[in-house]
Design a protein around this motif. Structure first.
Motif, PDB file in Angstrom:
ATOM      1  N   TRP A 375       0.815  -1.225   0.000  1.00 18.20           N
ATOM      2  CA  TRP A 375       0.000   0.000   0.000  1.00 18.20           C
ATOM      3  C   TRP A 375       0.841   1.264   0.000  1.00 18.20           C
ATOM      4  O   TRP A 375       0.347   2.359  -0.301  1.00 18.20           O
ATOM      5  N   LEU A 376       2.144   1.127   0.310  1.00 16.62           N
ATOM      6  CA  LEU A 376       3.035   2.288   0.255  1.00 16.62           C
ATOM      7  C   LEU A 376       3.681   2.447  -1.114  1.00 16.62           C
ATOM      8  O   LEU A 376       4.398   3.418  -1.353  1.00 16.62           O
ATOM      9  N   GLY A 377       3.435   1.498  -2.009  1.00 22.35           N
ATOM     10  CA  GLY A 377       3.980   1.572  -3.355  1.00 22.35           C
ATOM     11  C   GLY A 377       5.274   0.825  -3.547  1.00 22.35           C
ATOM     12  O   GLY A 377       5.843   0.844  -4.647  1.00 22.35           O
ATOM     13  N   TYR A 378       5.746   0.137  -2.499  1.00 28.22           N
ATOM     14  CA  TYR A 378       6.985  -0.622  -2.631  1.00 28.22           C
ATOM     15  C   TYR A 378       6.703  -1.966  -3.298  1.00 28.22           C
ATOM     16  O   TYR A 378       5.684  -2.613  -3.019  1.00 28.22           O
ATOM     17  N   THR A 379       7.599  -2.385  -4.167  1.00 30.69           N
ATOM     18  CA  THR A 379       7.424  -3.652  -4.862  1.00 30.69           C
ATOM     19  C   THR A 379       8.259  -4.748  -4.216  1.00 30.69           C
ATOM     20  O   THR A 379       9.320  -4.474  -3.622  1.00 30.69           O
TER      21      THR A 379
END
Length: 473
Positions: A375-379
């Protein structure tokens, strides 16, 4: 009355009675002769001369001439060994070579003595037959022997036929039971046959097994309907779809099976089968048109090898991942649509999609398959089947070393990682792992496996000469 010594010997040798002896062993030849006389007495019980009324039965249950019972020459209930039988062949004028052989592979393994009283039968032998490996009866035996032929046509009354069936069941010989059931099936009405078998469960099971083997679905359905076995009736009806070749007709037939009284689990499978075939018909028609038009690149580069019709769900999913991977979820041929419609587990979906995209060498799609975003955009890379399996599949599809190394590095277990890296010659992974483990000896051993003067050897030498690493060995 006075007898000479010669007369005495002639009397005892010619009489059917045996002289008393103190020998403990049985006179096997006398037993065999007694059995021979018992077999010959069958001629009075079953008149084999009336061949016009006979009818042979093949393994398929279809009349091919004359029903025959194969009668084995044996020593009766007391039994005899192989040496005794050879002795009988040599001493008796009866010729085994002249025994008639039934034209069918089907044979019966016992016989009945003459009736001691009306309607009763005495069993003489539990002899088993030489039969093929495939049998219609669950209780079939396979010994070898010589046989004679007799007819069942003399069993005319219902009482005699039922006594015959009970005697066959008591022998525990599937060959005998099946042949008697074929005879009853031919000579009794369905109603009478079903009524009598309902209280004879062993014979009933043999008949059900036999009807399934020969594919007599009509009689099998009638039998299940009579027995009120609704679920078996439904399954037997469903099985008929196998004989329908036309896809549209098969689909319509499966639609009629949806409302039948299946169990909850089976009902769900029937619904899925109908839905899958419906999808396959649509996909097949569309893809055949695209392939013939020659305007779609995937079909030009990789022509279809077979139709998708009537293929299993996993095969259909692989096909969809191979030819329709990028299609939106709203289309019937979309892999994501198939996954949601048939509730395919994540592991099965990922495994199938990986195999399809790796076969096409679509490495970007493989990478996207395992990349997740929080949800923080980290992959992050995640594999529900385990990265060790990912590496195996990629290697089988000739993935480049750089891609293999990337996924070998994602294997969490160190020993597994080293084994895979060594197996697939991912040198950088092996070198870096040994360095991280501070295992100087293993690194020295691996140095001998790389090419001399290669970049990998230079990298190992640089690490071994480093003063910043505190080796553990």
């Amino acid at each position: 009355m006075n007898r000479t010594k010669v007369d005495e010997e002639e009397y005892w040798n010619s009489s059917k009675f045996k002289a008393f002896t103190f020998d403990d062993e049985d006179d096997e030849l006398s037993q065999l002769k007694e059995s021979k006389r018992a077999v010959n007495s069958l001629r009075d019980f079953v008149d084999d001369d009336d061949d016009d009324d006979l009818e042979r039965v093949s393994w398929t249950g279809e009349p091919v001439g004359s029903i025959s019972w194969s009668i084995k020459e044996t020593a009766g209930s007391s039994g005899s060994n192989h040496e005794g039988r050879e002795q009988l062949k040599s001493r008796n004028s009866f010729s085994y070579a002249q025994l008639p052989k039934p034209p069918s592979t089907y044979s019966l393994s016992s016989f009945f003595k003459g009736r001691t009283r009306l309607g009763s039968f005495q069993s003489l032998s539990d002899a088993l037959t030489d039969t093929p490996a495939k049998s219609y009866a669950p209780e079939l035996g396979r010994p070898k022997g010589e046989f004679r032929v007799c007819s069942l046509e003399r069993f005319r009354s219902l009482q005699d036929k039922l006594l015959l069936l009970e005697e066959a069941v008591s022998m525990h010989d599937g060959n005998v039971i099946t042949a008697v059931l074929i005879f009853l099936k031919r000579t009794l009405s369905k109603e009478v046959l079903f009524r009598e078998l309902e209280v004879r469960q062993v014979a009933l099971r043999h008949l059900i097994h036999f009807l399934k083997e020969i594919g007599d679905q009509k009689l099998l359905l009638d039998l299940f309907r009579f027995l009120d076995r609704t679920e078996e009736l439904a399954l037997s009806h469903y099985r008929e779809h196998l004989s329908i070749q036309d896809p549209e007709k098969r689909k319509e037939f499966l639609k009629t099976c949806i409302g039948l009284p299946f169990s909850v689990e089976d009902a769900a499978h029937i619904q899925d089968h109908y839905t899958l075939l419906e999808r396959q018909i649509i996909i097949e028609a569309n893809d055949r048109h695209l392939e013939s038009a020659g305007q779609t690149e995937i079909f030009r580069k990789h022509p279809r090898k077979a139709s998708i019709l009537n293929m299993p769900l996993v095969t259909t999913l692989f096909y969809s991942c191979f030819y329709h991977y990028t299609e939106p979820e709203g289309t019937f041929s979309s892999p994501v649509n198939l996954k949601k419609t048939f509730k395919i587990p994540d592991k099965q979906y990922v495994l199938t999609a990986l195999a399809a995209r790796a076969k096409l060498r679509a490495w970007h799609d493989v990478d996207a398959l395992f990349t997740t975003k929080n949800w923080l955009g980290y992959t992050k890379k995640r594999a529900p089947i385990g990265f060790h399996r990912v590496v195996e599949i990629l290697y089988k599809n000739n993935a480049p070393v750089q891609i293999l190394q990337e996924y070998v590095n994602l294997v969490e277990d160190v020993d597994t990682k080293l084994n895979l890296a060594t197996k697939f010659k991912c040198h950088d992974v092996v070198i870096d792992t040994c360095r991280d483990l501070k295992d100087r000896q293993q690194l020295l051993a691996y140095r001998s496996k790389v090419d001399k003067g290669s970049a990998e050897e230079e990298k190992i030498d640089a690490i071994l000469s480093s003063t910043q690493i505190r080796w553990k060995n």
